[in-house]
Structures are given as C-alpha cells and as structure tokens.
Design a protein around this motif. Structure first.
Motif, PDB file in Angstrom:
ATOM      1  N   GLN A 152       0.873  -1.185   0.000  1.00 14.75           N
ATOM      2  CA  GLN A 152       0.000   0.000   0.000  1.00 14.75           C
ATOM      3  C   GLN A 152       0.908   1.234   0.000  1.00 14.75           C
ATOM      4  N   LEU A 153       0.931   1.938  -1.115  1.00 17.02           N
ATOM      5  CA  LEU A 153       1.861   3.059  -1.269  1.00 17.02           C
ATOM      6  C   LEU A 153       1.147   4.386  -1.493  1.00 17.02           C
ATOM      7  N   SER A 154      -0.165   4.337  -1.708  1.00 13.30           N
ATOM      8  CA  SER A 154      -0.889   5.577  -1.984  1.00 13.30           C
ATOM      9  C   SER A 154      -1.463   6.180  -0.711  1.00 13.30           C
ATOM     10  N   ASN A 155      -1.979   5.307   0.149  1.00 16.30           N
ATOM     11  CA  ASN A 155      -2.596   5.760   1.399  1.00 16.30           C
ATOM     12  C   ASN A 155      -2.018   4.960   2.551  1.00 16.30           C
ATOM     13  N   CYS A 156      -2.334   5.423   3.759  1.00 16.09           N
ATOM     14  CA  CYS A 156      -1.844   4.720   4.945  1.00 16.09           C
ATOM     15  C   CYS A 156      -2.407   3.288   4.974  1.00 16.09           C
ATOM     16  N   ALA A 157      -1.515   2.324   5.221  1.00 21.07           N
ATOM     17  CA  ALA A 157      -1.930   0.916   5.222  1.00 21.07           C
ATOM     18  C   ALA A 157      -2.793   0.588   6.432  1.00 21.07           C
ATOM     19  N   ILE A 158      -2.821   1.478   7.438  1.00 25.00           N
ATOM     20  CA  ILE A 158      -3.620   1.188   8.640  1.00 25.00           C
ATOM     21  C   ILE A 158      -4.955   1.937   8.608  1.00 25.00           C
ATOM     22  N   CYS A 159      -4.915   3.264   8.381  1.00 26.59           N
ATOM     23  CA  CYS A 159      -6.169   4.034   8.460  1.00 26.59           C
ATOM     24  C   CYS A 159      -6.684   4.477   7.089  1.00 26.59           C
ATOM     25  N   ALA A 160      -5.921   4.187   6.008  1.00 24.26           N
ATOM     26  CA  ALA A 160      -6.293   4.567   4.643  1.00 24.26           C
ATOM     27  C   ALA A 160      -6.286   6.091   4.430  1.00 24.26           C
ATOM     28  N   GLY A 161      -5.766   6.819   5.403  1.00 24.95           N
ATOM     29  CA  GLY A 161      -5.663   8.271   5.251  1.00 24.95           C
ATOM     30  C   GLY A 161      -4.557   8.648   4.262  1.00 24.95           C
ATOM     31  N   PRO A 162      -4.523   9.940   3.884  1.00 25.49           N
ATOM     32  CA  PRO A 162      -3.522  10.373   2.895  1.00 25.49           C
ATOM     33  C   PRO A 162      -2.098  10.331   3.454  1.00 25.49           C
ATOM     34  N   ILE A 163      -1.145  10.162   2.559  1.00 27.91           N
ATOM     35  CA  ILE A 163       0.275  10.186   2.933  1.00 27.91           C
ATOM     36  C   ILE A 163       0.864  11.480   2.361  1.00 27.91           C
ATOM     37  N   PRO A 164       1.233  12.434   3.220  1.00 28.46           N
ATOM     38  CA  PRO A 164       1.840  13.667   2.688  1.00 28.46           C
ATOM     39  C   PRO A 164       3.193  13.388   2.049  1.00 28.46           C
ATOM     40  N   THR A 168       8.464   8.738   5.103  1.00 28.76           N
ATOM     41  CA  THR A 168       7.326   8.041   5.730  1.00 28.76           C
ATOM     42  C   THR A 168       7.729   6.642   6.167  1.00 28.76           C
ATOM     43  N   LEU A 169       7.123   6.181   7.248  1.00 28.70           N
ATOM     44  CA  LEU A 169       7.389   4.830   7.731  1.00 28.70           C
ATOM     45  C   LEU A 169       6.785   3.800   6.781  1.00 28.70           C
ATOM     46  N   ILE A 170       7.572   2.762   6.469  1.00 25.10           N
ATOM     47  CA  ILE A 170       6.998   1.618   5.758  1.00 25.10           C
ATOM     48  C   ILE A 170       7.052   0.433   6.707  1.00 25.10           C
ATOM     49  N   ALA A 172       6.154  -3.540   6.900  1.00 21.22           N
ATOM     50  CA  ALA A 172       5.812  -4.701   6.074  1.00 21.22           C
ATOM     51  C   ALA A 172       4.568  -5.409   6.603  1.00 21.22           C
ATOM     52  N   ALA A 173       4.477  -5.582   7.922  1.00 23.07           N
ATOM     53  CA  ALA A 173       3.351  -6.343   8.477  1.00 23.07           C
ATOM     54  C   ALA A 173       2.024  -5.604   8.276  1.00 23.07           C
ATOM     55  N   ALA A 174       2.062  -4.268   8.269  1.00 18.72           N
ATOM     56  CA  ALA A 174       0.843  -3.495   8.031  1.00 18.72           C
ATOM     57  C   ALA A 174       0.493  -3.521   6.539  1.00 18.72           C
ATOM     58  N   GLY A 175       1.489  -3.755   5.705  1.00 21.07           N
ATOM     59  CA  GLY A 175       1.237  -3.877   4.267  1.00 21.07           C
ATOM     60  C   GLY A 175       1.670  -2.678   3.452  1.00 21.07           C
ATOM     61  N   GLY A 176       2.390  -1.737   4.063  1.00 29.36           N
ATOM     62  CA  GLY A 176       2.866  -0.608   3.261  1.00 29.36           C
ATOM     63  C   GLY A 176       3.176   0.612   4.107  1.00 29.36           C
ATOM     64  N   LEU A 177       2.933   1.797   3.521  1.00 24.26           N
ATOM     65  CA  LEU A 177       3.255   3.055   4.210  1.00 24.26           C
ATOM     66  C   LEU A 177       2.287   3.287   5.367  1.00 24.26           C
ATOM     67  N   VAL A 178       2.802   3.926   6.406  1.00 25.65           N
ATOM     68  CA  VAL A 178       1.997   4.199   7.605  1.00 25.65           C
ATOM     69  C   VAL A 178       2.114   5.692   7.917  1.00 25.65           C
ATOM     70  N   CYS A 179       0.966   6.359   8.066  1.00 30.45           N
ATOM     71  CA  CYS A 179       0.980   7.812   8.287  1.00 30.45           C
ATOM     72  C   CYS A 179       1.500   8.143   9.695  1.00 30.45           C
ATOM     73  N   ASP A 180       1.826   9.389   9.908  1.00 31.62           N
ATOM     74  CA  ASP A 180       2.364   9.810  11.215  1.00 31.62           C
ATOM     75  C   ASP A 180       1.409   9.474  12.357  1.00 31.62           C
ATOM     76  N   CYS A 182      -0.637   7.047  12.677  1.00 34.60           N
ATOM     77  CA  CYS A 182      -0.734   5.614  12.979  1.00 34.60           C
ATOM     78  C   CYS A 182       0.610   5.010  13.379  1.00 34.60           C
ATOM     79  N   ARG A 183       1.642   5.846  13.385  1.00 35.71           N
ATOM     80  CA  ARG A 183       2.981   5.304  13.592  1.00 35.71           C
ATOM     81  C   ARG A 183       3.099   4.520  14.902  1.00 35.71           C
ATOM     82  N   GLY A 184       2.361   4.968  15.931  1.00 33.67           N
ATOM     83  CA  GLY A 184       2.410   4.296  17.228  1.00 33.67           C
ATOM     84  C   GLY A 184       1.882   2.867  17.180  1.00 33.67           C
ATOM     85  N   LYS A 185       1.027   2.579  16.183  1.00 30.88           N
ATOM     86  CA  LYS A 185       0.461   1.223  16.070  1.00 30.88           C
ATOM     87  C   LYS A 185       1.415   0.264  15.364  1.00 30.88           C
ATOM     88  N   ALA A 186       2.403   0.814  14.681  1.00 33.29           N
ATOM     89  CA  ALA A 186       3.373  -0.032  13.984  1.00 33.29           C
ATOM     90  C   ALA A 186       4.598  -0.188  14.876  1.00 33.29           C
TER      91      ALA A 186
END
Ligand SMILES: [Zn+2]
Length: 272
Positions: A152-164, A168-170, A172-180, A182-186
């Motif tokens: 998942q490279l277009s939106n956050c792999a956890i909340c589907a929110g936009p990625i500025p 950005t954190l990637i 693997a277990a979440a499936g891609g990029l993670v927004c700021d 959601c970072r605490g969940k990764a």
C-alpha cells in the motif's frame, strides 16, 4: 490440471533441479498454462542425453511431457532462450536465480499465472540484455502485487488516510506506508525517503524495461532493497537462501565499487 492429455507440450522456465539416483533429475518448471510443476528427466545426467543442455535452471525451453503415475516425464526439450548473458556474470546469475526462487516460493503447484510467467521472462531478458540489477526491485514489487501482497503506497496501510509528500514509515506487516498518526500502532519498520517512495510508486506500473531506465544512486537502491526484502521475507516467513546470498554478495560488491576510481552515478531518476 486433471484433464491433461497423456502427452502434452508446453514451454517453461526451469526453476531448479535436484538429482535422483545415478542419472535422473527432477526439474521444477514454471510454465504459462500449467503453472509450476515437477517432472522427471530420465538419464539426463548421462553424457549422451539429448535433453541435457535444454533443462538447465534458468533456461526457457519448449517441452514435451508424458503423464506419469506420480511425476510427469520429459520426453523432449528444446531451448528457446538460454540467457547466456545472465550466466556469464555472477551478479546477474545470482539475481536471476533469486527471481526463480521467488517464483518457486510464491506459487502453488499447477496454478496458471501467465502474467507472472511474462514478468519472469521480461526480467530474465532484461538481465540478459545488460539491464541494471535494480530490475530485481521491480520484480519484487510486481511479484508481491501479482500474488496478492501488493504494498500500500498511496494511502496509509492502517487508516487509509492520505500520505503527505515526506519521508514516511513503511511497515511490512501493516502492508505498506503508515501515516504519522498511525505510527504508534506499527511496532517496527523503516523510514523511507520521498525519493524511494516515488520509485516504488513508479515501479508499480512500470515495465521491467521502463524501470531499467531509472538511474538510482547507491543509497537509494539500498533503501529500496531493504524495504522490499522486509516485505518479501514477511510473506515467505523466513529468508530465502538466495536472498541471504544476495545480501552477503552485495556488500563486498558495493565496497569494491566505492573503491573503484571514476565510479559515478547520476542521482535523479529521469522519469519520475
Ligand atoms: Zn494512518
């Protein structure tokens, strides 16, 4: 395929070989219509075997097989492409064998995946025609996507929110990029640079040839290599033998390149 004729033809890439008894070998083949399958070549290790050179790992061959009780049996094999340019270069050979191993590990027996077959051959052809080794990253991206593990490279792999547009954190277990947010969940992950994210996004739709046209500087290439290796390893649940070999090999090669005078790489990918 349950409805296969007693004898059938298919083309395929030989993924690997293991020897059986004194003169036989079992080959794992990946073909566009049959998918991955094992078959036995009787007497293929005898010096006078007419199939000997046509069943080497990496070779793309036209094959004729007879249905056997347990394993099908090769009755004829003829090389379509031997990829000599790959075999003559250790780096290319290592990468090509790694791609074959990924196909072997990512696929199920007798499940046709014609697009993956095309991808493997495009990659082998590219490597044979001296494409840069970075095409391995394109192969990894695309095999992940084709086998149901698209990053998942277009939106956050956890909340589907936009990625500025920022590093950005990637994860693997979440499936891609993670927004700021959601970072605490990764729990773990790597920070990917904006440039690396752009290359990955480009690689999702680029052909092997288009990806080969990118000139990636060494640090960017390493970043991509690590991020994709995380994703591949997660899927396979353990490191592949070739993956470990590739890591071990690429380190001294990088050092040797750095030490070589006049080694210059352009820094900006031209088409992204
Ligand atoms: Zn998020």
């Amino acid at each position: 395929m349950s409805a296969r004729a007693r004898s059938y033809n298919t083309e395929g890439v030989i993924l690997r070989r293991r020897n059986l008894g004194e003169a036989d070998s079992i080959f794992t083949v990946f073909s566009p219509r049959e998918g991955k399958f094992d078959a036995i070549a009787k007497g293929v290790r005898k010096p006078r075997s007419h199939m000997r050179g046509h069943l080497e790992p990496l070779t793309r061959s036209q094959l004729q097989l007879a249905q056997g009780r347990n394993l099908d049996v090769f009755t004829q094999a003829e090389t379509i492409a031997a990829y000599r340019g790959v075999r003559d270069d250790l780096d290319r050979l290592t990468l090509a064998l790694y791609c074959c191993e990924l196909v072997d590990r990512f696929t199920a027996e007798r499940a046709a995946q014609p697009r993956l077959y095309e991808l493997l051959n495009e990659t082998l052809e590219g490597l044979d025609a001296q494409a840069p080794l970075t095409v391995g990253r394109s192969f990894e991206l695309q095999i992940l996507a084709q086998c149901g593990f698209e990053l998942q490279l277009s939106n956050c792999a956890i909340c589907a929110g936009p990625i500025p547009e920022q590093d950005t954190l990637i994860h693997a277990a979440a499936g891609g990029l993670v927004c700021d947010g959601c970072r605490g969940k990764a729990e773990t992950g790597r920070i990917l640079s904006v440039r690396a994210i752009k290359v990955l996004r480009f690689g999702r739709t680029a052909t092997i040839g288009q990806f080969a046209g990118l000139r990636l500087e060494e640090s960017l290439e390493s970043e991509l290599q690590r991020a994709l290796a995380d994703a591949i390893r997660l899927v396979l649940d353990r490191e592949t033998n070739s993956g470990r070999y590739l890591d071990a090999l690429s380190q001294p090669l990088r050092e040797a390149k750095r030490a070589a005078p006049g080694h210059v790489q352009s820094s900006t990918p031209p088409s992204i």
